[in-house]
Write a protein that holds these residues in place. Structure first.
Motif: not given
Length: 125
Positions: A19-23, A28-32, A93-96, A101-108
């Motif tokens: 989502l916009p603003g994701e770091t 990591r906090a979402t996963f935890e 993901i690039k703009y917001f 993409f790869e890092a977020l796909r790993n969390f997914i």
């Protein structure tokens, strides 16, 4: 969740990454958070996870249209009836976000694997 747990109602949880603003920190906090919920609530039946999809007519789509540079998207966002949603997700993901993409796909993927560990009585292993 507490209410559902006390009534012995099984539930599925959904988590979105990108989502916009994701770091990396928020991902990591979402996963935890997902791990904590599965540990604390035995009535959670599983987890659904993925990327937000910028669908036509949504704020996410409209804001993305303003950011995309000529030639970045192969298609016409104003006239096409069919879109390349994987490409739109990558651009969103690039703009917001501050993640790749790869890092977020790993969390997914990690979050999805948690769901496989949900046994009859909550998180196992």
């Amino acid at each position: 969740l507490w209410f559902l747990e006390n009534l012995k109602i099984r539930s599925m949880l959904s988590f979105l990454y990108g989502l916009p603003g994701e770091t990396k920190g928020t991902a990591r906090a979402t996963f935890e958070f997902a791990k904590d919920i599965l540990r604390d609530y035995s009535m959670v039946a599983g987890i659904l996870t993925g990327f937000p999809i910028p669908l036509p007519g949504t704020q996410l789509f409209n804001e993305l249209k303003l950011k995309i540079r000529p030639g970045e998207y192969q298609g016409d966002l104003e006239r096409d009836d069919v879109f390349d949603y994987e490409q739109l997700v990558k651009l969103q993901i690039k703009y917001f976000t501050e993640c790749s993409f790869e890092a977020l796909r790993n969390f997914i993927n990690k979050t999805s694997r948690l769901s496989a560990k949900v046994g009859k009585f909550g998180l196992t292993g």
